[in-house]
Design an enzyme around this catalytic site. Structure first.
Site, PDB file in Angstrom:
ATOM      1  N   CYS A 107       0.859  -1.469   0.118  1.00  0.00           N
ATOM      2  CA  CYS A 107       0.145   0.227  -0.184  1.00  0.00           C
ATOM      3  C   CYS A 107       1.094   1.458   0.202  1.00  0.00           C
ATOM      4  O   CYS A 107       1.582   1.639   0.881  1.00  0.00           O
ATOM      5  CB  CYS A 107      -0.870   0.102   1.277  1.00  0.00           C
ATOM      6  SG  CYS A 107      -1.978   1.630   1.260  1.00  0.00           S
ATOM      7  N   CYS A 158       0.127   2.463   3.690  1.00  0.00           N
ATOM      8  CA  CYS A 158       0.108   2.515   5.326  1.00  0.00           C
ATOM      9  C   CYS A 158       1.465   3.413   5.407  1.00  0.00           C
ATOM     10  O   CYS A 158       2.778   3.823   4.417  1.00  0.00           O
ATOM     11  CB  CYS A 158       1.121   1.358   4.301  1.00  0.00           C
ATOM     12  SG  CYS A 158      -0.354   0.408   4.956  1.00  0.00           S
ATOM     13  N   HIS A 160      -4.173   0.213   7.944  1.00  0.00           N
ATOM     14  CA  HIS A 160      -4.919  -0.170   6.874  1.00  0.00           C
ATOM     15  C   HIS A 160      -6.585  -0.340   6.565  1.00  0.00           C
ATOM     16  O   HIS A 160      -7.247   0.120   5.633  1.00  0.00           O
ATOM     17  CB  HIS A 160      -3.367  -0.871   5.427  1.00  0.00           C
ATOM     18  CG  HIS A 160      -4.281  -1.235   4.394  1.00  0.00           C
ATOM     19  ND1 HIS A 160      -3.999  -0.605   3.159  1.00  0.00           N
ATOM     20  CD2 HIS A 160      -4.956  -2.669   3.742  1.00  0.00           C
ATOM     21  CE1 HIS A 160      -4.052  -0.949   2.433  1.00  0.00           C
ATOM     22  NE2 HIS A 160      -5.356  -1.892   2.687  1.00  0.00           N
ATOM     23  N   ASN A 205     -13.599  10.862  -0.698  1.00  0.00           N
ATOM     24  CA  ASN A 205     -13.665   9.663  -1.807  1.00  0.00           C
ATOM     25  C   ASN A 205     -13.392   8.342  -1.191  1.00  0.00           C
ATOM     26  O   ASN A 205     -12.353   7.655  -0.978  1.00  0.00           O
ATOM     27  CB  ASN A 205     -13.093   9.772  -3.003  1.00  0.00           C
ATOM     28  CG  ASN A 205     -13.484  10.669  -4.192  1.00  0.00           C
ATOM     29  OD1 ASN A 205     -14.264  11.635  -4.065  1.00  0.00           O
ATOM     30  ND2 ASN A 205     -12.231  10.848  -4.963  1.00  0.00           N
ATOM     31  N   SER A 237      -8.707   5.631  -4.989  1.00  0.00           N
ATOM     32  CA  SER A 237      -7.817   4.941  -5.648  1.00  0.00           C
ATOM     33  C   SER A 237      -6.873   3.804  -5.029  1.00  0.00           C
ATOM     34  O   SER A 237      -6.457   2.475  -4.948  1.00  0.00           O
ATOM     35  CB  SER A 237      -6.909   5.651  -5.910  1.00  0.00           C
ATOM     36  OG  SER A 237      -6.324   6.358  -4.918  1.00  0.00           O
ATOM     37  N   HIS A 241      -6.543   2.326   1.633  1.00  0.00           N
ATOM     38  CA  HIS A 241      -6.531   2.605   3.259  1.00  0.00           C
ATOM     39  C   HIS A 241      -7.070   4.308   3.357  1.00  0.00           C
ATOM     40  O   HIS A 241      -7.576   5.128   2.723  1.00  0.00           O
ATOM     41  CB  HIS A 241      -4.916   3.253   2.510  1.00  0.00           C
ATOM     42  CG  HIS A 241      -4.085   3.664   4.312  1.00  0.00           C
ATOM     43  ND1 HIS A 241      -2.767   2.818   4.821  1.00  0.00           N
ATOM     44  CD2 HIS A 241      -4.840   4.619   4.718  1.00  0.00           C
ATOM     45  CE1 HIS A 241      -2.753   3.452   5.822  1.00  0.00           C
ATOM     46  NE2 HIS A 241      -3.474   3.982   6.297  1.00  0.00           N
ATOM     47  N   HIS A 268      -8.891   7.340   3.802  1.00  0.00           N
ATOM     48  CA  HIS A 268      -7.801   9.086   3.670  1.00  0.00           C
ATOM     49  C   HIS A 268      -8.230   9.443   2.550  1.00  0.00           C
ATOM     50  O   HIS A 268      -9.664   9.045   2.184  1.00  0.00           O
ATOM     51  CB  HIS A 268      -6.296   8.413   2.172  1.00  0.00           C
ATOM     52  CG  HIS A 268      -7.252   8.059   0.864  1.00  0.00           C
ATOM     53  ND1 HIS A 268      -7.088   6.826   0.915  1.00  0.00           N
ATOM     54  CD2 HIS A 268      -6.986   9.047  -0.394  1.00  0.00           C
ATOM     55  CE1 HIS A 268      -7.362   7.115  -0.281  1.00  0.00           C
ATOM     56  NE2 HIS A 268      -7.858   7.866  -0.951  1.00  0.00           N
ATOM     57  N   GLN A 274      -9.164  13.450   0.615  1.00  0.00           N
ATOM     58  CA  GLN A 274      -8.522  14.518   0.272  1.00  0.00           C
ATOM     59  C   GLN A 274      -7.929  16.235   0.557  1.00  0.00           C
ATOM     60  O   GLN A 274      -9.203  17.005   1.163  1.00  0.00           O
ATOM     61  CB  GLN A 274      -7.931  14.604  -1.440  1.00  0.00           C
ATOM     62  CG  GLN A 274      -8.041  13.368  -2.079  1.00  0.00           C
ATOM     63  CD  GLN A 274      -7.787  13.386  -3.815  1.00  0.00           C
ATOM     64  OE1 GLN A 274      -6.686  14.087  -3.982  1.00  0.00           O
ATOM     65  NE2 GLN A 274      -8.040  12.865  -4.310  1.00  0.00           N
TER      66      GLN A 274
HETATM   67  P1  H2U Z   1      -7.721   8.922  -4.608  1.00  0.00           P
HETATM   68  O1  H2U Z   1      -8.596   7.906  -3.331  1.00  0.00           O
HETATM   69  O2  H2U Z   1      -9.622   9.228  -3.374  1.00  0.00           O
HETATM   70  O3  H2U Z   1      -8.458   9.182  -5.805  1.00  0.00           O
HETATM   71  O4  H2U Z   1      -7.658   9.623  -4.018  1.00  0.00           O
HETATM   72  C1  H2U Z   1      -5.518   9.484  -3.501  1.00  0.00           C
HETATM   73  C2  H2U Z   1      -4.908  10.377  -3.742  1.00  0.00           C
HETATM   74  O5  H2U Z   1      -3.420  10.177  -3.258  1.00  0.00           O
HETATM   75  C3  H2U Z   1      -4.601  11.013  -5.901  1.00  0.00           C
HETATM   76  O6  H2U Z   1      -4.796  12.201  -5.739  1.00  0.00           O
HETATM   77  C4  H2U Z   1      -2.512  10.287  -4.340  1.00  0.00           C
HETATM   78  C5  H2U Z   1      -3.276  10.343  -5.635  1.00  0.00           C
HETATM   79  O7  H2U Z   1      -3.368  11.319  -6.441  1.00  0.00           O
HETATM   80  N1  H2U Z   1      -1.264   9.307  -4.213  1.00  0.00           N
HETATM   81  C6  H2U Z   1      -0.139  10.076  -3.646  1.00  0.00           C
HETATM   82  O8  H2U Z   1      -0.340  11.017  -4.225  1.00  0.00           O
HETATM   83  N2  H2U Z   1       1.005   9.198  -4.112  1.00  0.00           N
HETATM   84  C7  H2U Z   1       1.244   7.872  -3.938  1.00  0.00           C
HETATM   85  O9  H2U Z   1       2.047   7.234  -3.378  1.00  0.00           O
HETATM   86  C8  H2U Z   1      -0.359   7.181  -4.438  1.00  0.00           C
HETATM   87  C9  H2U Z   1      -1.273   8.214  -4.312  1.00  0.00           C
END
Ligand code: H2U
Length: 332
Positions: free
Chosen positions: A36, A39, A99, A137, A145, A148, A150, A152
């Site tokens: 992940c 993590c 996680h 989200n 995405s 874990h 999270h 934004q």
């Molecule tokens: P979402 O799951 O809502 O897409 O948010 C995850 C965000 O985390 C996404 O905008 C960022 C992605 O750009 N990210 C990082 O900055 N670094 C990483 O190593 C993985 C994901």
């Protein structure tokens, strides 16, 4: 907050469905996933290593949608092609080192750490940017995405469309009534009760009168609060408690980790003209009939206006009637 929508016949929600069924993702039961990006101690996609954090962890988004410098963007002021450079900062906020610990599975004390992190981030970014959009989200079907837990933060040098419309509507109402629209609205909803989901000393959760998503809700403080940075200690505590209650109820509706997009709207920063604002959170969950069938905003909704499959009163009752005990904690 304005507009029109249709409420179709009561049979609408029972129509046959032989369409898309969302696959149910395996529930994450591992507290640490070595693959992940979020993590503690792991490498992110840009090869930077996360610290061995506990609790919340905030970092600058490695793939930001808005950049701090947009000096190479040329503004266009022509009649049909108007544009101007957008600048800002994007951050990612991990809600927990665990996680597998979604907000719905956290206790109120753990949620309060997220609340204070949101406040700290808004306070910091609000010194530079007029708008700080905090959002989450949750769930694959909302485009999340990574499982874990999270969210934004996107801070920008402009007010995006949704908060801009809320700013104008609240301002117009305040000019006439000399009182914040959302506090007057909440007073009426509290008296009617039919769209209320739950409440505590300083917060209320309700399905808004204008909701378009089946189980859409709003969290509103009961007393005047313009920005998330203004929450006092008891409001922070009560917010954590009401989030705990709402999110457990959400998960219990379909006995699944309930997907949604949520985010905070409050008075813009760097302005003093904010008396009309009342802080609030929107929750927009897509699930409708089951853990695997979601509502699609298509067809008439894209081309005409939003229509609702269940009434907001029915949705409020369904959410309200859910147990406060998470379905995974109940005895078989
Ligand atoms: P979402 O799951 O809502 O897409 O948010 C995850 C965000 O985390 C996404 O905008 C960022 C992605 O750009 N990210 C990082 O900055 N670094 C990483 O190593 C993985 C994901």
């Amino acid at each position: 907050m304005t507009g029109q929508w249709l409420l179709l016949s009561p049979h609408r929600g029972n129509r046959p469905w032989q369409g898309r069924q969302e696959p149910l993702p395996d529930p994450d039961s591992t507290p640490y996933d070595p693959s992940c990006y979020l993590c503690p101690g792991n490498l992110r996609a840009n090869e930077e290593r996360n610290p061995a954090y506990t609790g919340t962890f905030v970092f600058d988004n490695d793939f930001p949608a808005i950049l701090a410098d947009s000096s190479d963007t040329v503004p266009d002021h022509s009649e049909l092609f108007q544009s101007r450079p957008a600048t800002g900062t994007c951050r990612v906020i991990c809600f927990s080192h665990r996680h597998d610990l979604t907000l719905a599975r956290m206790n109120a004390t753990q949620i309060q750490q997220v609340v204070t992190t949101w406040m700290k981030q808004a306070g910091e970014l609000g010194q530079t940017y007029p708008w700080v959009q905090i959002f989450e989200n949750k769930g694959e079907i909302m485009g999340c995405s990574n499982p874990h837990p999270h969210g934004q933060i996107w801070a920008s040098n402009f007010l995006p469309q949704e908060p801009d419309a809320e700013d104008r509507c609240q301002k117009d109402y305040f000019k006439t009534h000399h009182h914040p629209l959302l506090l007057d609205y909440l007073e009426k909803e509290a008296a009617l009760k039919e769209r209320m989901v739950c409440e505590n000393g300083t917060w209320a959760a309700l399905v808004p009168y204008w909701a378009v998503w089946p189980f859409e809700t709003m969290l509103i403080p009961k007393h005047p609060v313009q920005r998330i940075t203004d929450l006092d200690t008891s409001q922070q505590k009560d917010l954590s408690q009401i989030m705990n209650t709402l999110l457990v109820k959400y998960d219990n509706i379909f006995s699944t980790s309930f997907a949604y997009s949520m985010g905070w709207h409050g008075a813009p920063f760097l302005t003093g003209d904010t008396d009309h604002w009342q802080l609030h959170a929107h929750y927009y969950p897509p699930l409708f009939r089951s853990a695997t069938v979601k509502k699609f905003m298509v067809g008439y909704e894209m081309l005409g206006c939003a229509q609702r499959d269940i009434t907001p009163e029915t949705a409020a009752r369904i959410i309200r009637d859910q147990s406060d005990c998470h379905y995974t904690q109940r005895e078989a």
